[in-house]
Scaffold this motif. Sequence first.
Motif, short mmCIF file in Angstrom:
data_model
loop_
_atom_site.label_atom_id
_atom_site.label_comp_id
_atom_site.label_asym_id
_atom_site.label_seq_id
_atom_site.Cartn_x
_atom_site.Cartn_y
_atom_site.Cartn_z
N TRP A 62 0.77 -1.08 -0.03
CA TRP A 62 -0.08 -0.02 0.16
C TRP A 62 0.75 1.33 -0.06
O TRP A 62 0.56 2.10 -0.61
CB TRP A 62 -0.99 0.08 1.24
N THR A 63 2.03 1.37 0.81
CA THR A 63 2.96 2.28 0.91
C THR A 63 3.22 2.90 -0.69
O THR A 63 3.83 4.16 -0.69
CB THR A 63 3.91 2.05 1.71
N GLY A 64 3.92 1.80 -1.29
CA GLY A 64 4.52 2.20 -2.71
C GLY A 64 5.94 2.31 -2.45
O GLY A 64 6.98 2.37 -3.19
N ALA A 65 6.55 2.12 -0.94
CA ALA A 65 7.88 2.20 -0.58
C ALA A 65 8.54 0.99 -0.70
O ALA A 65 9.76 1.02 -0.89
CB ALA A 65 7.82 2.95 0.91
N GLY A 77 -3.49 -8.80 2.78
CA GLY A 77 -3.93 -7.55 2.13
C GLY A 77 -3.07 -6.74 1.56
O GLY A 77 -3.16 -5.72 0.92
N ARG A 78 -1.60 -6.95 1.94
CA ARG A 78 -0.32 -6.20 1.67
C ARG A 78 -0.56 -4.68 1.98
O ARG A 78 -0.32 -3.63 1.34
CB ARG A 78 -0.20 -6.00 0.22
N THR A 79 -1.31 -4.49 3.12
CA THR A 79 -1.43 -3.18 3.69
C THR A 79 -0.24 -2.68 4.88
O THR A 79 -0.47 -1.61 5.67
CB THR A 79 -2.86 -2.92 4.44
N SER A 80 0.58 -3.60 4.86
CA SER A 80 1.82 -3.27 5.75
C SER A 80 2.69 -2.16 5.52
O SER A 80 2.58 -1.70 4.38
CB SER A 80 2.85 -4.37 5.77
N LEU A 81 3.09 -1.33 6.63
CA LEU A 81 3.68 -0.41 6.29
C LEU A 81 5.40 -0.36 6.74
O LEU A 81 5.84 0.71 6.68
CB LEU A 81 3.16 0.94 7.49
N THR A 82 5.65 -1.54 6.78
CA THR A 82 7.11 -1.77 7.35
C THR A 82 7.91 -2.68 6.31
O THR A 82 8.89 -3.18 6.56
CB THR A 82 6.94 -2.49 8.61
N GLY A 83 7.34 -2.94 5.26
CA GLY A 83 7.85 -3.98 4.15
C GLY A 83 7.85 -5.53 4.50
O GLY A 83 8.61 -6.17 4.19
N ALA A 84 7.01 -5.53 5.17
CA ALA A 84 6.79 -7.04 5.64
C ALA A 84 6.62 -8.26 4.74
O ALA A 84 6.80 -9.29 4.87
CB ALA A 84 5.72 -7.32 6.93
N GLY A 104 -8.39 1.68 9.55
CA GLY A 104 -8.68 2.37 8.10
C GLY A 104 -8.59 1.18 7.14
O GLY A 104 -9.41 1.66 5.95
N ALA A 105 -7.79 0.30 7.32
CA ALA A 105 -7.54 -0.70 6.00
C ALA A 105 -8.50 -1.89 6.14
O ALA A 105 -8.25 -2.76 5.39
CB ALA A 105 -6.14 -1.10 6.04
N ARG A 106 -9.63 -1.76 6.82
CA ARG A 106 -10.53 -2.79 6.93
C ARG A 106 -11.14 -3.39 5.83
O ARG A 106 -11.22 -4.58 5.64
CB ARG A 106 -11.49 -2.54 8.11
N GLY A 107 -11.22 -2.64 4.63
CA GLY A 107 -11.75 -3.19 3.43
C GLY A 107 -10.62 -3.91 2.47
O GLY A 107 -11.07 -4.69 1.60
N SER A 108 -9.47 -4.06 2.93
CA SER A 108 -8.37 -4.84 2.26
C SER A 108 -7.63 -5.84 3.12
O SER A 108 -7.29 -6.65 2.62
CB SER A 108 -7.41 -3.87 1.39
N ALA A 109 -7.40 -5.24 4.64
CA ALA A 109 -6.60 -6.22 5.55
C ALA A 109 -7.38 -7.32 5.51
O ALA A 109 -8.43 -7.41 5.73
CB ALA A 109 -6.46 -5.48 6.71
N GLY A 117 -2.97 -11.49 7.93
CA GLY A 117 -1.85 -10.42 8.09
C GLY A 117 -2.10 -9.68 9.59
O GLY A 117 -1.22 -9.20 10.13
N LEU A 118 -3.43 -9.60 10.07
CA LEU A 118 -3.77 -8.59 11.28
C LEU A 118 -3.31 -9.72 12.31
O LEU A 118 -2.68 -9.14 13.32
CB LEU A 118 -5.32 -8.66 11.32
N LEU A 119 -3.35 -10.96 12.12
CA LEU A 119 -2.72 -11.73 13.24
C LEU A 119 -1.21 -11.64 13.18
O LEU A 119 -0.71 -11.65 14.01
CB LEU A 119 -3.41 -13.15 13.04
N SER A 120 -0.81 -11.92 11.95
CA SER A 120 0.65 -11.99 11.91
C SER A 120 1.53 -10.72 12.29
O SER A 120 2.65 -10.73 12.94
CB SER A 120 1.22 -12.23 10.55
#
Length: 470
Positions: free
Chosen positions: A29-32, A68-75, A129-134, A138-141
């Motif tokens: 999601w971040t594109g980073a 859902g690839r909504t991670s902010l840390t490059g996981a 906020g990312a509940r529509g894709s998370a 991933g939430l558990l991980s």
Amino acid sequence: MTLLSQLGDAIGPSNVLTGNDAAAYGKDWTGAYTSTPLAVLRPANTSQVAAILKIANETKTPVVPASGRTSLTGATLAQDALMLSVERLNDISDINVAGRTATVGAGVILSNLHDAVDAHDLIFPLTLGARGSAMIGGLLSTNAGGSNVVRYGSTRGLCLGLEVVMADGRIMNLMSALHKDNSGLDLRNLVIGAEGTLGIITAAVLKLRPKPQAYATAMVAVPSLSDALALLHKLQDETGGGVEAFEYMPRSYIDKHMQLFPDISAPFDDSYDVNIMIEVAATQAKDAKPNSDGSLPVVSALEDTLGAMLEAGTVLDAVIAQNEAQRRDIWKRREDAGEVAFFGGVFVNTDVAVPLDKVAAFEQALTPRIKAIDPDASEIIVAHLGDGNIHHTSYISRNDPAVMDALVEAVEDVVQELGGSFSAEHGIGVSKLETMKRRKDPVALDAMRAIKAALDPNNILNPGKVIPGI
């Protein structure tokens, strides 16, 4: 046979994606964080996940699980690795109303679970906020938190059982709905938060709670964070712990939100330094049954509390939602935080936790240190004030890695001085590996490495994430 042909035999060739078909999975999601996976695998069930890991372990091929690839840390960075997407493991196989549990696949999208249990007047009380894709896996991980931790706890506290595929393909069945189980080491909670480095979660048994019968939601301005904390404690005492969200948005956040979303009105006619979003939920009928004038007791109680504090000067202003549309507008302001933080040039984003009474001290100590590193830097904060989780973003004057590293260390220093944690709810991934090296207790790191080596001796599960030196 080639590796990809073996995998195709195991899960079907159409579910082994390469080239252009896999390209979208190479970014989050971040594109980073972008990468080119060796292939993207889309298993349909736990047996297929087990087959994938057996092949990968035998060939010593890295496997990166992705939801859902909504991670902010490059996981989910998966350069030259197999990316295992759990998106097809999306069955909600059981909603046990009497036991208040849901049995779900790792690929179930959070908002879909919300909708499914709502039909039974129940909630799964994790929201973000990312509940529509998370997705649940991933939430558990990452042991995700969200806005309702103040009442319900983080994801770890909402999970009763897990199904996990180990590195060698064996399936570990921890799918219990028990609230008490003292039968040895707590392997469930070891896997939760491990970001797929110890095993791949394929299913879970989750706790459900009764659906609140009414909400009281408000934006409140207070003179200081100490006044905000006093308000939180007063509301908790008066509602029996009914505060579901208590979110801090300072003036800088409100200003930037209005810049990014000009069609959204300001929370108040005047501007204030300390703005709090509050939501109190009523689960008892007596608090939700309309009064003779049509008002709701839970809303009236919030109005009375805020009114008394307005007279005392410990609340400066307040706006209470009068209907669901107004409630959703208030929530949107907070849930836009990701877009707000990632908008505005070169930035350093951190996710930390401090004791509840240290949030103001964090702000006061950090700002001069940021200015000493980069005099032209600016910053915004948004915080889950009810649990001490702060999301701090610094916007810097130039794209200089040395400045970025210095800012991260400044945040780490302040957090450590205040007895906090450098990672609250976003996980470690790759972005916090250096911080783990610097700040995590070395004996704890050695224990993590030993556990990783024992459960994943070939280091195929999400290698290069979470644990430094593996």
